[in-house]
Design a protein around this motif. Structure first.
Motif, PDB file in Angstrom:
ATOM      1  N   GLU A  89       0.827  -1.194   0.000  1.00 58.91           N
ATOM      2  CA  GLU A  89       0.000   0.000   0.000  1.00 58.91           C
ATOM      3  C   GLU A  89       0.868   1.254   0.000  1.00 58.91           C
ATOM      4  O   GLU A  89       0.578   2.220  -0.704  1.00 58.91           O
ATOM      5  CB  GLU A  89      -0.908  -0.005   1.225  1.00 58.91           C
ATOM      6  CG  GLU A  89      -1.810   1.221   1.311  1.00 58.91           C
ATOM      7  CD  GLU A  89      -2.669   1.226   2.561  1.00 58.91           C
ATOM      8  OE1 GLU A  89      -3.294   2.253   2.834  1.00 58.91           O
ATOM      9  OE2 GLU A  89      -2.681   0.198   3.254  1.00 58.91           O
ATOM     10  N   GLN A  90       1.956   1.235   0.750  1.00 59.97           N
ATOM     11  CA  GLN A  90       2.819   2.404   0.811  1.00 59.97           C
ATOM     12  C   GLN A  90       3.465   2.681  -0.542  1.00 59.97           C
ATOM     13  O   GLN A  90       3.678   3.824  -0.914  1.00 59.97           O
ATOM     14  CB  GLN A  90       3.903   2.196   1.878  1.00 59.97           C
ATOM     15  CG  GLN A  90       3.352   2.325   3.290  1.00 59.97           C
ATOM     16  CD  GLN A  90       4.455   2.246   4.326  1.00 59.97           C
ATOM     17  OE1 GLN A  90       5.519   1.691   4.065  1.00 59.97           O
ATOM     18  NE2 GLN A  90       4.195   2.779   5.491  1.00 59.97           N
ATOM     19  N   GLN A 119       1.510   4.988  -2.663  1.00 63.23           N
ATOM     20  CA  GLN A 119       1.257   6.330  -2.184  1.00 63.23           C
ATOM     21  C   GLN A 119       2.091   7.360  -2.932  1.00 63.23           C
ATOM     22  O   GLN A 119       3.170   7.044  -3.467  1.00 63.23           O
ATOM     23  CB  GLN A 119       1.576   6.436  -0.689  1.00 63.23           C
ATOM     24  CG  GLN A 119       0.605   5.684   0.209  1.00 63.23           C
ATOM     25  CD  GLN A 119       1.002   5.800   1.665  1.00 63.23           C
ATOM     26  OE1 GLN A 119       2.180   5.722   1.979  1.00 63.23           O
ATOM     27  NE2 GLN A 119       0.042   6.003   2.539  1.00 63.23           N
ATOM     28  N   ALA A 120       1.617   8.579  -2.947  1.00 64.99           N
ATOM     29  CA  ALA A 120       2.405   9.692  -3.469  1.00 64.99           C
ATOM     30  C   ALA A 120       3.414  10.115  -2.410  1.00 64.99           C
ATOM     31  O   ALA A 120       3.248   9.826  -1.221  1.00 64.99           O
ATOM     32  CB  ALA A 120       1.491  10.859  -3.833  1.00 64.99           C
ATOM     33  N   GLU A 147       3.859  12.900  -1.147  1.00 63.78           N
ATOM     34  CA  GLU A 147       3.258  13.812  -0.177  1.00 63.78           C
ATOM     35  C   GLU A 147       2.482  13.077   0.912  1.00 63.78           C
ATOM     36  O   GLU A 147       2.146  13.648   1.955  1.00 63.78           O
ATOM     37  CB  GLU A 147       2.325  14.793  -0.886  1.00 63.78           C
ATOM     38  CG  GLU A 147       3.016  15.741  -1.858  1.00 63.78           C
ATOM     39  CD  GLU A 147       3.418  15.058  -3.167  1.00 63.78           C
ATOM     40  OE1 GLU A 147       2.891  13.949  -3.433  1.00 63.78           O
ATOM     41  OE2 GLU A 147       4.267  15.611  -3.887  1.00 63.78           O
ATOM     42  N   ASP A 148       2.155  11.796   0.677  1.00 64.02           N
ATOM     43  CA  ASP A 148       1.346  11.048   1.645  1.00 64.02           C
ATOM     44  C   ASP A 148       2.169  10.496   2.811  1.00 64.02           C
ATOM     45  O   ASP A 148       1.599  10.026   3.787  1.00 64.02           O
ATOM     46  CB  ASP A 148       0.633   9.888   0.936  1.00 64.02           C
ATOM     47  CG  ASP A 148      -0.385  10.379  -0.082  1.00 64.02           C
ATOM     48  OD1 ASP A 148      -0.896  11.502   0.109  1.00 64.02           O
ATOM     49  OD2 ASP A 148      -0.645   9.662  -1.063  1.00 64.02           O
ATOM     50  N   PHE A 149       3.472  10.545   2.688  1.00 66.87           N
ATOM     51  CA  PHE A 149       4.304   9.980   3.750  1.00 66.87           C
ATOM     52  C   PHE A 149       4.482  10.995   4.879  1.00 66.87           C
ATOM     53  O   PHE A 149       4.681  12.189   4.634  1.00 66.87           O
ATOM     54  CB  PHE A 149       5.682   9.587   3.201  1.00 66.87           C
ATOM     55  CG  PHE A 149       5.651   8.351   2.343  1.00 66.87           C
ATOM     56  CD1 PHE A 149       5.803   7.100   2.900  1.00 66.87           C
ATOM     57  CD2 PHE A 149       5.459   8.451   0.971  1.00 66.87           C
ATOM     58  CE1 PHE A 149       5.779   5.971   2.117  1.00 66.87           C
ATOM     59  CE2 PHE A 149       5.439   7.327   0.174  1.00 66.87           C
ATOM     60  CZ  PHE A 149       5.590   6.075   0.733  1.00 66.87           C
ATOM     61  N   GLU A 150       4.408  10.490   6.083  1.00 63.55           N
ATOM     62  CA  GLU A 150       4.650  11.339   7.253  1.00 63.55           C
ATOM     63  C   GLU A 150       6.106  11.179   7.657  1.00 63.55           C
ATOM     64  O   GLU A 150       6.495  10.194   8.273  1.00 63.55           O
ATOM     65  CB  GLU A 150       3.736  10.954   8.413  1.00 63.55           C
ATOM     66  CG  GLU A 150       3.899  11.856   9.616  1.00 63.55           C
ATOM     67  CD  GLU A 150       2.929  11.506  10.737  1.00 63.55           C
ATOM     68  OE1 GLU A 150       3.108  12.044  11.835  1.00 63.55           O
ATOM     69  OE2 GLU A 150       2.024  10.707  10.494  1.00 63.55           O
ATOM     70  N   TYR A 184      12.887  11.597   3.199  1.00 59.16           N
ATOM     71  CA  TYR A 184      12.772  11.827   1.752  1.00 59.16           C
ATOM     72  C   TYR A 184      14.075  12.458   1.278  1.00 59.16           C
ATOM     73  O   TYR A 184      14.609  13.367   1.919  1.00 59.16           O
ATOM     74  CB  TYR A 184      11.608  12.765   1.432  1.00 59.16           C
ATOM     75  CG  TYR A 184      11.640  13.270  -0.007  1.00 59.16           C
ATOM     76  CD1 TYR A 184      11.144  12.499  -1.040  1.00 59.16           C
ATOM     77  CD2 TYR A 184      12.196  14.518  -0.309  1.00 59.16           C
ATOM     78  CE1 TYR A 184      11.185  12.945  -2.356  1.00 59.16           C
ATOM     79  CE2 TYR A 184      12.244  14.977  -1.621  1.00 59.16           C
ATOM     80  CZ  TYR A 184      11.742  14.180  -2.644  1.00 59.16           C
ATOM     81  OH  TYR A 184      11.795  14.617  -3.935  1.00 59.16           O
ATOM     82  N   LYS A 244       9.517   4.002  -1.143  1.00 62.49           N
ATOM     83  CA  LYS A 244       9.047   4.460  -2.442  1.00 62.49           C
ATOM     84  C   LYS A 244      10.221   5.028  -3.219  1.00 62.49           C
ATOM     85  O   LYS A 244      11.043   5.761  -2.659  1.00 62.49           O
ATOM     86  CB  LYS A 244       7.945   5.518  -2.306  1.00 62.49           C
ATOM     87  CG  LYS A 244       7.365   5.977  -3.652  1.00 62.49           C
ATOM     88  CD  LYS A 244       6.193   6.906  -3.452  1.00 62.49           C
ATOM     89  CE  LYS A 244       5.632   7.376  -4.793  1.00 62.49           C
ATOM     90  NZ  LYS A 244       5.109   6.261  -5.609  1.00 62.49           N
TER      91      LYS A 244
END
Length: 522
Positions: free
Chosen positions: A208-209, A212-213, A215-218, A322, A375
């Motif tokens: 699922e991760q 994700q985009a 921007e969706d990661f915390e 990131y 990602k």
């Protein structure tokens, strides 16, 4: 009649007086009636100090026990006191005793004056084999929180002390809790708080991760925990054995020189190991007797002693990061079984790529110990370097004689006699004529006989394309075309040709050119 009445009145008066006195003694407070029952009046001393008199020995013991309880109850600490009581009894007709409350108070004063030592309720903190004693549970919590906060968290991660119900004694253990309340993530940030819990939660969410985009990661710290087992035990200790909080913090978080073992892996060099463990190369060499200098050969699996600066209590954490980076593709190797391992050819030159990445980076204290990509977006694909390499182990070379004295090395020199070269193309060992000469490496004899300035000489070609030469011999024991093994006897030393004394002249040629033999001898 009058005379008899007077005697009767006198007798009655005496009886009345005696009766009144007897009854008074029974009700007179503070006096012990006379009874022929032995000792009935007791003088009491506690720790050499008179504390009063009483008429009941059993009651004296009860009062002393009460006095000890009262003194101990006045302090939260564990109190040790001297309790020596002396009771002296006697039998008396009249005796004034003290009030029990006065005797009790005097006993307490005597006991307080004899307190030997006060043991404070304290807490022993055990980190593996390292032990500290602190004054309170709150100090323990503060120390552990400081050690945790040193590596970030910003108050999000807090120390929890929990009881171990399965232990024989009352023991607390320290763990790290995430104060964030995340709905539906109890397993990740609740009951399984810490790095291990976080990593166990990653597996099920990986796919699922990846969808994700960015921007969706915390981003930021996702989990923290202590690397060592931390246990706390309540105990009673004298104040002299307690460590002040500020000093304890410094002892726990200050980096210490900790011996460790580094296992050499394929491709490792001393310089790379030095960079990886952040220790100067000369320090690593000094710590390991098996290393002579920076050119020392390393073996895969070899264990090197290194000293790594670490605190007594280490913290592990997982940080979601990131970053954008230029990266290289892994080298692609093509094995060639007909080549030696010393032979390589680059078939394709590499080209760096560019990518955007979100990764979970694991740290022990401030040093990275692992990285897992969550990602990846490749902006420009890297081109791999392609290398063809040999797989055959190349032959080795040994000294062609046993013993001997090195009399001339490779390179420029003063000519020892007319006709001799001023640039020596080999190495000489002075040795008596007739000393056995052995093949330095296995191969095929291509020349065996007279060689002008060499005198009697032997040339041997080897599988790796190299050639060895043995000169100034007294006798040749092989013939051209003969195959010899490494260490096989091929000649006897001598003093033939252009020579100044009995010796063996030895050369190694690569591509037809003489090289320094000492660089290739084992």
């Amino acid at each position: 009649m009058k005379k008899n009445n007077g005697k009767k009145y006198k007798f009655t008066y005496i009886k009345t007086t005696l009766g009144t006195l007897f009854i008074g003694t029974l009700f007179l407070k503070g006096y012990t009636p006379f009874q022929e029952t032995g000792e009935n009046f007791f003088h009491i001393q506690v720790n050499g100090q008179a504390v009063g008199t009483l008429g009941d020995r059993d009651r004296i013991e009860e009062l002393l026990m009460q006095a000890r309880k009262n003194v101990a109850a006045a302090s939260d600490e564990l109190v040790f006191m001297r309790t020596d009581m002396t009771v002296t009894g006697e039998e008396v007709l009249w005796g004034e005793t003290d009030r029990e409350e006065d005797v009790l108070r005097n006993m307490e004063e005597a006991l307080r004056g004899s307190i030997r030592e006060t043991l404070h309720r304290s807490y022993t903190l055990k980190i593996n084999e390292y032990i500290l004693n602190l004054a309170s549970l709150e100090e323990v919590r503060q120390l552990l929180q400081v050690a945790l906060d040193k590596y970030g968290g910003g108050g999000t991660f807090t120390v929890e002390l929990k009881g171990e119900t399965e232990r024989e004694f009352s023991v607390l253990t320290a763990s790290v809790a995430d104060s964030r309340n995340r709905e539906g993530e109890e397993g990740l940030y609740g009951t399984e708080a810490g790095v291990s819990g976080f990593l166990s939660g990653i597996t099920g969410e990986q796919e699922e991760q990846e969808r994700q985009a960015f921007e969706d990661f915390e981003l930021g710290i996702q989990a923290m925990d202590f690397s060592e087992d931390v246990e706390i035990v309540e105990t009673y200790l004298p104040e002299s054995r307690l460590t002040p909080l500020e000093e304890a913090v410094n002892l726990v978080i200050m980096e210490q020189e900790t011996p460790s073992i580094y296992e050499v892996a394929a491709g490792d060099t001393l310089s790379e190991i030095s960079i990886r463990v952040d220790i100067p190369m000369e320090t690593i060499i000094a710590m390991n007797d098996v290393l002579e200098d920076e050119k020392s050969t390393l073996q895969i699996g070899q264990e090197l002693l290194i000293t790594v600066p670490e605190p007594e209590l280490s913290v592990t954490k997982v940080v979601e990061e990131y970053y954008e980076e230029i990266y290289d593709a892994d080298v692609v190797y093509i094995d060639n079984d007909s080549w030696y391992t010393t032979e390589t050819v680059v078939r394709q030159q590499p080209s760096a790529g560019f990518r955007r990445v979100v990764a979970d980076v694991s740290y022990r204290n401030d040093k990275e110990v692992g990285r897992e990509l969550l990602k990846e977006e490749v902006v420009m694909e890297a081109v791999a370097k392609v290398v063809e390499r040999g797989t055959k182990i190349p032959p080795t070379y040994i000294r062609p004689i046993s013993g001997g004295r090195k009399s001339s090395g490779f390179g420029r020199r003063s000519a020892p006699r007319r006709g001799a070269s001023s640039y020596h193309k080999g190495i000489d060992w002075a040795t008596p004529t007739g000393t056995a000469v052995y093949a330095s490496c296995g191969g095929t004899v291509v020349k065996a006989g007279w060689g002008s300035g060499y005198g009697y000489v032997v040339y041997i070609d080897h599988e790796d394309g190299r050639q060895t030469r043995y000169g100034h011999l007294s006798k040749v024991l092989v013939t051209a075309g003969q195959h010899v093994k490494q260490g096989e006897k091929i000649a006897l030393s001598g003093n033939t040709g252009v020579s100044t004394g009995p010796h063996v002249h030895f050369e190694i040629l690569i591509g037809g050119v003489q090289v320094d033999p000492e660089k290739y001898l084992e």
